[in-house]
Design a protein around this motif. Structure first.
Motif, PDB file in Angstrom:
ATOM      1  N   PHE A 259      -8.773   2.105  -5.220  1.00  0.00           N
ATOM      2  CA  PHE A 259     -10.162   2.063  -5.693  1.00  0.00           C
ATOM      3  C   PHE A 259     -11.174   2.116  -4.541  1.00  0.00           C
ATOM      4  CE2 PHE A 259      -8.663  -2.285  -5.212  1.00  0.00           C
ATOM      5  CZ  PHE A 259      -9.658  -2.873  -4.445  1.00  0.00           C
ATOM      6  N   LEU A 260     -10.697   2.140  -3.297  1.00  0.00           N
ATOM      7  CA  LEU A 260     -11.605   2.173  -2.149  1.00  0.00           C
ATOM      8  C   LEU A 260     -11.806   3.600  -1.660  1.00  0.00           C
ATOM      9  CD1 LEU A 260     -10.176  -0.859  -0.106  1.00  0.00           C
ATOM     10  CD2 LEU A 260     -12.290  -0.839  -1.434  1.00  0.00           C
ATOM     11  N   SER A 261     -12.945   3.839  -1.043  1.00  0.00           N
ATOM     12  CA  SER A 261     -13.178   5.137  -0.404  1.00  0.00           C
ATOM     13  C   SER A 261     -12.229   5.254   0.789  1.00  0.00           C
ATOM     14  CB  SER A 261     -14.626   5.244   0.071  1.00  0.00           C
ATOM     15  OG  SER A 261     -14.875   4.296   1.099  1.00  0.00           O
ATOM     16  N   PRO A 262     -11.862   6.474   1.223  1.00  0.00           N
ATOM     17  CA  PRO A 262     -10.907   6.622   2.338  1.00  0.00           C
ATOM     18  C   PRO A 262     -11.270   5.822   3.594  1.00  0.00           C
ATOM     19  CG  PRO A 262     -11.216   8.727   1.253  1.00  0.00           C
ATOM     20  CD  PRO A 262     -12.187   7.777   0.609  1.00  0.00           C
ATOM     21  N   PRO A 263     -12.543   5.833   4.072  1.00  0.00           N
ATOM     22  CA  PRO A 263     -12.854   5.033   5.269  1.00  0.00           C
ATOM     23  C   PRO A 263     -12.683   3.530   5.027  1.00  0.00           C
ATOM     24  CG  PRO A 263     -14.550   6.683   4.906  1.00  0.00           C
ATOM     25  CD  PRO A 263     -13.703   6.662   3.682  1.00  0.00           C
ATOM     26  N   ALA A 264     -13.173   3.030   3.875  1.00  0.00           N
ATOM     27  CA  ALA A 264     -13.044   1.607   3.568  1.00  0.00           C
ATOM     28  C   ALA A 264     -11.577   1.234   3.395  1.00  0.00           C
ATOM     29  CB  ALA A 264     -13.839   1.260   2.303  1.00  0.00           C
ATOM     30  N   HIS A 265     -10.794   2.106   2.780  1.00  0.00           N
ATOM     31  CA  HIS A 265      -9.363   1.884   2.560  1.00  0.00           C
ATOM     32  C   HIS A 265      -8.630   1.813   3.904  1.00  0.00           C
ATOM     33  CE1 HIS A 265      -5.234   3.491   1.985  1.00  0.00           C
ATOM     34  NE2 HIS A 265      -5.238   2.722   0.904  1.00  0.00           N
ATOM     35  N   ALA A 266      -8.912   2.750   4.776  1.00  0.00           N
ATOM     36  CA  ALA A 266      -8.272   2.765   6.100  1.00  0.00           C
ATOM     37  C   ALA A 266      -8.668   1.533   6.909  1.00  0.00           C
ATOM     38  CB  ALA A 266      -8.667   4.036   6.850  1.00  0.00           C
ATOM     39  N   PHE A 267      -9.935   1.172   6.853  1.00  0.00           N
ATOM     40  CA  PHE A 267     -10.409  -0.005   7.581  1.00  0.00           C
ATOM     41  C   PHE A 267      -9.727  -1.274   7.061  1.00  0.00           C
ATOM     42  CE2 PHE A 267     -13.508  -3.562   7.635  1.00  0.00           C
ATOM     43  CZ  PHE A 267     -13.514  -3.795   8.999  1.00  0.00           C
ATOM     44  N   PHE A 268      -9.646  -1.412   5.751  1.00  0.00           N
ATOM     45  CA  PHE A 268      -9.067  -2.620   5.148  1.00  0.00           C
ATOM     46  C   PHE A 268      -7.628  -2.829   5.605  1.00  0.00           C
ATOM     47  CE2 PHE A 268      -6.372  -4.211   1.623  1.00  0.00           C
ATOM     48  CZ  PHE A 268      -6.782  -5.538   1.636  1.00  0.00           C
ATOM     49  N   TRP A 269      -6.777  -1.793   5.474  1.00  0.00           N
ATOM     50  CA  TRP A 269      -5.361  -1.963   5.812  1.00  0.00           C
ATOM     51  C   TRP A 269      -5.149  -2.068   7.318  1.00  0.00           C
ATOM     52  CZ3 TRP A 269      -2.331  -3.925   2.565  1.00  0.00           C
ATOM     53  CH2 TRP A 269      -2.388  -3.618   1.194  1.00  0.00           C
ATOM     54  N   SER A 270      -5.854  -1.288   8.100  1.00  0.00           N
ATOM     55  CA  SER A 270      -5.648  -1.318   9.548  1.00  0.00           C
ATOM     56  C   SER A 270      -6.091  -2.644  10.151  1.00  0.00           C
ATOM     57  CB  SER A 270      -6.392  -0.160  10.218  1.00  0.00           C
ATOM     58  OG  SER A 270      -7.784  -0.238   9.974  1.00  0.00           O
ATOM     59  N   ILE A 271      -7.263  -3.133   9.741  1.00  0.00           N
ATOM     60  CA  ILE A 271      -7.764  -4.380  10.327  1.00  0.00           C
ATOM     61  C   ILE A 271      -6.975  -5.586   9.813  1.00  0.00           C
ATOM     62  CG2 ILE A 271      -9.564  -5.203   8.722  1.00  0.00           C
ATOM     63  CD1 ILE A 271     -10.027  -4.692  12.485  1.00  0.00           C
ATOM     64  N   THR A 272      -6.457  -5.512   8.566  1.00  0.00           N
ATOM     65  CA  THR A 272      -5.644  -6.611   8.022  1.00  0.00           C
ATOM     66  C   THR A 272      -4.370  -6.788   8.834  1.00  0.00           C
ATOM     67  OG1 THR A 272      -6.494  -6.267   5.793  1.00  0.00           O
ATOM     68  CG2 THR A 272      -4.412  -7.450   5.988  1.00  0.00           C
ATOM     69  N   PHE A 273      -3.625  -5.677   9.064  1.00  0.00           N
ATOM     70  CA  PHE A 273      -2.387  -5.761   9.839  1.00  0.00           C
ATOM     71  C   PHE A 273      -2.662  -6.064  11.308  1.00  0.00           C
ATOM     72  CE2 PHE A 273      -0.556  -3.628   6.138  1.00  0.00           C
ATOM     73  CZ  PHE A 273       0.679  -4.272   6.043  1.00  0.00           C
ATOM     74  N   ASN A 274      -3.762  -5.563  11.799  1.00  0.00           N
ATOM     75  CA  ASN A 274      -4.159  -5.826  13.186  1.00  0.00           C
ATOM     76  C   ASN A 274      -4.367  -7.327  13.404  1.00  0.00           C
ATOM     77  OD1 ASN A 274      -5.480  -5.972  15.710  1.00  0.00           O
ATOM     78  ND2 ASN A 274      -6.558  -4.051  15.377  1.00  0.00           N
ATOM     79  N   VAL A 275      -5.162  -7.947  12.549  1.00  0.00           N
ATOM     80  CA  VAL A 275      -5.452  -9.383  12.666  1.00  0.00           C
ATOM     81  C   VAL A 275      -4.178 -10.209  12.502  1.00  0.00           C
ATOM     82  CG1 VAL A 275      -6.649 -11.328  11.582  1.00  0.00           C
ATOM     83  CG2 VAL A 275      -7.862  -9.177  11.948  1.00  0.00           C
TER      84      VAL A 275
END
Length: 896
Positions: free
Chosen positions: A491-507
C-alpha cells in the motif's frame, strides 16, 4: 529563442557567478561574506531543480503530495540549535572535512566505514546530479527554437558542455587549498546569490501566472475545482497516504542533515554557531516563500495545457505560451541557478570524500610518505579535480542512460532513500556510546542493498529488458520478494516502501550488532568524545586515550610531508606553547598524537591521518575497561575542576564584596567624623555669636545707641533660631533612624501642599530674586503626612534656592501621575549636581567632595531626612542624571 543566444546568456551568467565567487574569496573577512544571512541563504542549496520544476510537476499530477519533502526540513530546523550545533562543534574540534570523515571518526577512524559512506554518498548523489543535468537539457530544449539540435549524447549535446563548465567552476574554486576543512567563502557567496535569484524569479512567475494570466487565486481555484480528480489533488486519501506522508517527511528530515551538500554548507561552511539562531527561522521562511505559488502554477498549467505537456515545466511553458520570452528567460536562469548551486556544492563535497576516503587511504599513502610537501599538495589537488570531472561526467552518462525515463521527482526520492541509510550510524551514534563500527557497517550495507533491490533494480532491469516482469512477479517469481510489495506490504508508494524496509533492517542490524559486538577501545574513546561533547571539548587534545612510545621528530617528519617545514614547525610551536612544554621536548604524548591527526585530517581525511601517524609510533593496546576508567576519571576531573572554578569565582566575588564593604565602612567612618566636626562647628558658631553679643551688651553702659543694641538683640535671636533648627534636625534624624517617628497619614490635596511649601519659602526666594513656578495647578488627593511632605518640599526648594544664581534663578515644581503613584519633581537651573555625587547625596554622612572650596551652609542632614520621610511613605527619591543645566530631584508617593 536562438540556441546561440541562450548559450551566450548561460556563459555571461556563469561569468557573473565566477566574479562573485572571486570577490568572495578575495574579501573573505568582509561582513558581506561572513554574516548569518549568507549562511542561511546557502542552506537553500536544498532547493535544487527538483524544487524549481519537480514540485510543480508533482503538484499538477498528485496534488499536495509535494509538501512532505519540505515539511521534514521545517520540522528539523528548530532542532538545529541542539543537534546541528553539536555536530558543528565536533567537526570544528576535529577538523572534519566531510560527512564520511565525521562518521568514520565517530567509530574510531575506521577506514572501511569511511569508504563505505563515500560509496553510499556517490550512489545517492550521482542520480541527483543527473536530475539537474536532465532539467538543464529539457529546459534548454523548451527555450530553444530548434529542438532537433539537441542530440541524445555526444560532443554536440549542449548539456555535456554545461556539465563541463560546472566542473571547471567547482574545480577552480573548490580545490585551491589542500586542507578541505577550510572555508570556501567564494562558492558560498555565489550559492547565496543564486538562492536569492531563484527565489525572486520563482515568485515573479508565480505572481505573473496567478494575477496576470488568471484573476487571482480564487479564479484558479474555482476553475480547477470542477475537474474530475480535484478531491484527490487536495486531500490525503486514507491511512495509506498518511503512511506515505509520514515516511516521506522522515526521509526529508534525515536528508537535510545527511545530504553531502547540506553537510557541506550547514556544518563545514559554518563560521559562527550563533548564525544558527537566524537560520532556524530564515530557512523555513525561504521554503514557505518558495512553495507559495507551486500549487497555483501547477493548476494554471493543468487548466492551460491539460495533459499535453510535461507538468514539471509549467513555470517555463506558461510565459512562452503567452509570448513572454523575457519572463521565460528569467525562469530558465532561476532553474539554472538551482542546478549550478546543487551541482557545484555536491561535487565539491564528493570530491573531498573520494580523495580522502577512497583514493588516498587505498592507494596513495605510501607514495605520499616518500614525496616532498609541494608534490603531495599538488597530488591532493589534482586527485580532487579529477574526481570532480569524473563525478560530473558519470552523472551525465547516468542522465543519458536512465534519467530520460524518470521524472525529476522520482530521481530525487531515489537519492534521498539511498542517503538515508547513513541515518542510524549518524544520529544514534551522536547520543549512544555503545554503537560500534561493525554494527554501522552491517546496518549501512543491509539497508543499502535493500534500497537498491526495492527501488533502483526494478527500473534498471526495465530499462535494459523492456519488461516489468521483475516488478510484477518478484525475484525467482516469489511474491513475497516483489520489489514494490516486499513481504506483502503493497500500500506504500515505491520510495516510501523502499525507505520503510531499508531503514527498518538498517536500524535493527545497527542496534543488535552494537550490543553483540562491542567496539575496540579507540572506537569507545571517540564515542565518548562525540556523545559527551560538552565535557570532552574542555579536554581538547587530552580527550584521546593513548599509550605507547612516540617521538616528536618522527611525528614532525610526517607533518612536514603534507604541511611543509614552515607550517609544521609553527603548528608544533603553538602546541608546545599551549601546553607549556619545552621546545626541545623529545617524547610525544597522547595530546600530540591527537593534535597531529587533526592537522592532517583536513588534507587527507581522518582515516589516512590515523594510519600515517600510527606508522611512526608504537602504540600499546589498552583494554576497553581501562579506557572507560580513564575517560571516567577525565570526566570527574572536568566536573571537579568546574566545581573548584565555581567556588573560586564565588570566593573572589565574596572577597571583592568584603573589600568594598570595608572601604565603605572606612568611608562612612571618615564621613561621620567629618559630619560631627561640621555639626560641632555649626553649633559652636551661633553659640559664639550669642555669647559675644551678650558680653558686649553687659559691658556697655547706657551710652550704647539703641539702634546698635537692637541689632545685637536681633543677631542673638537669629542665632538662637539657627541653633533651634540644628537641634530640631538632629532630633528628627535620630527619630527617623530609630523608627520612632510616626506619620499622621491623611487624605489630602497634593496641590495645596505644594502651594503652602512655595509660600513658606517665597520670602527667601524674593530676597535672592529667584522665580518659583508651580507648573501643575490641578488638584489630586493622596494619602500622606502633610507636615512631613511640607518638610520635604521645603528642603528641596531651599536647596534649589541655595544653588541658583541671584536674579536669573528659576525653579519649577511639577507633579505627574504614574502607575499607582504620584511623582513630584523640583527642577532648577542652578549649579547642578556633580556626576560623582549623584549616588551619594542622600547618604546620611555624605557631603560633596568640593566642600573644601564651598563650605556647607547647613547641617548636612536635609536630604538624608528627606529620603527617610519619603521611604516612610513607601516612596522613593532620586536625582535625575544627564540633566544638562541645573538639577532635578524627584520623589514618589504611592496612592494605593
Amino acid at each position: 529563442m536562438n540556441n546561440y543566444t541562450l548559450i551566450a546568456i548561460i556563459i555571461i551568467y556563469l561569468g557573473v557567478l565566477f566574479y562573485i565567487a572571486f570577490l568572495g574569496e578575495k574579501k573573505s573577512q568582509s561582513k558581506w561574506v561572513n554574516n548569518p544571512y549568507v549562511y542561511s541563504l546557502s542552506l537553500a542549496v536544498y532547493c535544487s531543480a527538483w524544487t524549481y520544476y519537480g514540485s510543480v510537476g508533482i503538484a499538477a499530477n498528485s496534488g499536495i503530495s509535494f509538501l512532505p519533502i519540505y515539511l521534514g526540513p521545517v520540522i528539523a530546523a528548530p532542532l538545529w540549535i541542539v543537534v546541528l550545533r553539536k555536530i558543528i562543534r565536533i567537526s570544528k574540534q576535529h577538523k572534519i572535512s566531510s560527512i564520511a570523515d565525521f562518521i568514520s571518526l565517530r567509530y574510531g577512524n575506521n577506514r572501511f566505514l569511511g569508504a563505505l559512506v563515500t560509496i553510499v554518498c556517490l550512489f545517492g548523489t550521482l542520480p541527483y546530479i543527473s536530475l539537474q543535468l536532465k532539467a538543464v537539457s529539457e529546459t534548454f530544449e523548451i527555450m530553444s527554437d530548434d529542438s532537433g539540435s539537441i542530440t541524445t549524447v555526444g560532443l554536440s549535446d549542449s548539456t555535456f558542455y554545461v556539465a563541463l563548465l560546472l566542473a571547471v567552476f567547482a574545480a577552480f574554486f573548490g580545490t585551491q587549498r589542500t586542507d578541505a576543512s577550510e572555508k570556501h567563502k567564494g562558492i558560498i557567496a555565489s550559492v547565496a546569490f543564486e538562492s536569492v535569484l531563484k527565489l525572486v524569479f520563482f515568485l515573479i512567475i508565480g505572481v505573473y501566472v496567478t494575477f496576470y494570466l488568471f484573476d487571482g487565486t480564487s479564479d484558479i481555484y474555482n476553475q480547477i475545482s470542477v475537474t474530475p480528480n480535484f478531491k484527490e489533488l487536495t486531500t490525503i486519501s486514507g491511512v495509506e497516504d498518511g503512511f506515505n506522508w509520514l515516511f516521506l517527511i522522515s526521509l526529508s528530515f534525515m536528508a537535510i542533515f545527511l545530504l553531502p551538500r547540506q553537510f557541506q554548507v550547514s556544518v563545514l561552511e559554518n563560521n559562527r554557531e550563533k548564525h544558527l539562531k537566524k537560520a532556524i527561522w530564515l530557512f523555513p521562511l525561504y521554503l514557505l516563500l518558495f512553495n507559495l505559488f507551486v500549487v497555483f502554477i501547477a493548476w494554471a498549467g493543468k487548466l492551460t495545457f491539460g495533459n499535453t505537456k510535461n507538468a514539471e515545466y509549467f513555470s517555463l511553458l506558461l510565459p512562452l505560451e503567452n509570448g513572454n520570452s523575457f519572463l521565460a528567460t528569467l525562469v530558465f536562469l532561476g532553474g539554472f541557478s538551482a542546478v549550478i548551486s546543487m551541482v557545484i556544492v555536491s561535487t565539491l563535497a564528493l570530491s573531498t570524500m573520494v580523495s580522502n576516503n577512497l583514493i588516498i587511504p587505498y592507494g596513495f599513502l605510501d607514495k605520499f610518505i616518500k614525496n616532498q610537501p609541494e608534490r603531495n599538495s599538488k597530488y591532493i589537488k589534482n586527485i580532487r579535480r579529477i574526481s570532480i570531472f569524473t563525478i560530473i561526467i558519470t552523472a551525465y552518462f547516468f542522465y543519458v542512460i536512465f534519467s530520460k525515463e524518470l521524472s525529476l521527482y522520482s530521481i530525487g526520492l531515489i537519492s534521498f532513500v539511498i542517503i538515508s541509510q547513513l541515518a542510524p550510524s549518524f544520529f544514534v551514534g551522536l547520543y549512544w556510546n555503545r554503537g560500534s563500527s561493525k554494527a554501522a557497517i552491517i546496518g549501512i550495507l543491509v539497508g543499502f542493498f535493500i534500497a537498491l533491490y526495492t527501488l533502483v533494480l526494478p527500473f534498471t532491469l526495465q530499462a535494459y529488458t523492456g519488461t516489468d516482469n521483475f516488478t510484477q512477479y518478484g525475484l525467482f517469481s516469489i511474491s513475497a520478494l516483489k520489489p514494490y510489495a516486499l513481504f506483502g506490504v503493497n500500500f506504500l508508494s515505491p520510495p516510501a516502501h523502499a525507505f520503510f524496509w531499508s531503514i527498518t533492517f538498517n536500524v535493527m542490524c545497527y542496534l543488535v550488532f552494537s550490543l553483540v559486538a562491542k567496539g575496540n577501545y579507540r572506537e569507545r574513546n571517540y564515542a565518548e568524545m562525540f556523545v559527551d561533547t560538552k565535557n570532552f571539548t574542555t579536554l581538547q587534545d587530552s580527550a584521546l586515550v593513548w599509550r605507547g612510545e612516540a617521538y616528536v621528530a618522527d611525528i614532525k617528519s610526517v607533518l612536514v610531508r603534507f604541511l611543509g617545514e614552515k607550517r609544521a614547525t609553527r603548528a608544533l610551536n603553538i602546541f608546545f606553547t599551549k601546553y607549556d612544554l619545552p621546545k626541545d621536548t623529545q617524547l610525544a604524548d597522547a595530546r600530540l598524537i591527537n593534535f597531529s591527526e587533526k592537522l592532517l585530517t583536513g588534507s587527507i581525511g581522518s582515516a589516512s591521518a590515523k594510519i600515517l601517524i600510527a606508522s611512526v609510533v608504537k602504540e600499546d593496546q589498552i583494554s576497553l575497561v581501562e579506557v572507560l576508567k580513564i575517560l571516567e576519571e577525565s570526566k570527574e576531573n572536568i566536573v571537579s575542576n568546574k566545581v573548584l572554578l565555581e567556588k573560586s569565582n564565588e570566593l573572589t566575588q565574596l572577597s571583592s564584596k568584603l573589600k568594598d564593604a570595608n572601604e565603605e565602612l572606612i568611608s562612612k567612618d571618615r564621613q561621620k567624623d567629618e559630619f560631627l566636626d561640621t555639626v560641632a562647628h555649626e553649633l559652636k558658631t551661633p553659640i559664639t555669636g550669642i555669647r559675644a553679643a551678650t558680653e558686649l551688651l553687659m559691658d556697655e553702659d547706657d551710652e550704647m545707641p539703641k539702634e546698635i543694641k537692637a541689632q545685637f538683640l536681633k543677631n542673638i535671636l537669629q542665632d538662637s533660631d539657627r541653633l533651634g533648627r540644628l537641634i530640631h534636625n538632629i532630633l528628627d534624624f535620630e527619630k527617623l533612624e530609630t523608627g520612632r517617628l510616626h506619620l499622621d497619614i491623611q487624605y489630602q490635596d497634593i496641590q495645596k501642599t505644594i502651594t503652602k511649601a512655595i509660600s513658606s519659602i517665597s520670602q527667601i526666594a524674593v530676597k535672592k530674586e529667584v522665580q518659583i513656578r508651580n507648573k501643575n495647578t490641578h488638584s489630586f488627593n493622596v494619602n500622606y503626612d502633610e507636615d512631613r511632605i511640607l518638610q520635604v518640599l521645603t528642603n528641596l526648594l531651599s536647596n534649589s534656592i541655595k544653588f541658583c544664581a541671584s536674579k536669573t534663578g528659576k525653579i519649577t515644581v511639577d507633579y505627574k501621575l504614574g502607575n499607582e503613584l504620584i511623582e513630584v519633581s523640583v527642577t532648577d537651573n542652578g549649579k547642578g549636581i556633580p556626576e560623582e555625587d549623584h549616588d551619594f547625596i542622600f547618604d546620611k554622612f555624605y557631603q560633596s567632595k568640593d566642600q573644601n572650596t564651598r563650605k556647607p551652609q547647613g547641617s548636612g542632614l536635609g536630604l538624608a531626612i528627606t529620603k527617610q520621610i519619603i521611604e516612610k511613605h513607601n516612596g522613593i527619591i532620586w536625582a535625575k542624571k544627564d540633566v544638562k543645566n541645573g538639577a532635578t530631584l524627584v520623589f514618589t508617593i504611592p496612592f494605593k
